[in-house]
Design a protein around this motif. Structure first.
Motif: not given
Length: 76
Positions: A51-54, A58-60, A64-68
């Motif tokens: 669950l924490w990995l998921t 999702v946060v990553a 990444a989308q916001g950074f792009q």
């Protein structure tokens, strides 16, 4: 208990054997229950890690989308 007759071993009475068998059965059931509880706890720990990995994935992806998008805005 009375003295054993010649050639016959001494034995416990029926209710005593019944009680001992019940105590042994309860002990075996509790051991099985504890074993099952430990397996469930281990499964829950593995599930929590997934669950924490998921959540981190999702946060990553969102970051990444916001950074792009930020790079596209500053690149123009």
């Amino acid at each position: 208990m009375a003295e054993p007759k010649a050639g016959y071993p001494q034995f416990d009475c029926g209710p005593g054997l019944k009680l001992a068998a019940h105590e042994q059965l309860v002990r075996v059931q509790l051991e099985a229950l504890n074993d099952r509880l430990h397996r469930i706890e281990a499964m829950m720990e593995r599930l929590e890690k997934r669950l924490w990995l998921t959540v981190y994935g999702v946060v990553a992806a969102i970051l990444a989308q916001g950074f792009q998008e930020l790079l596209q805005i500053t690149g123009q």
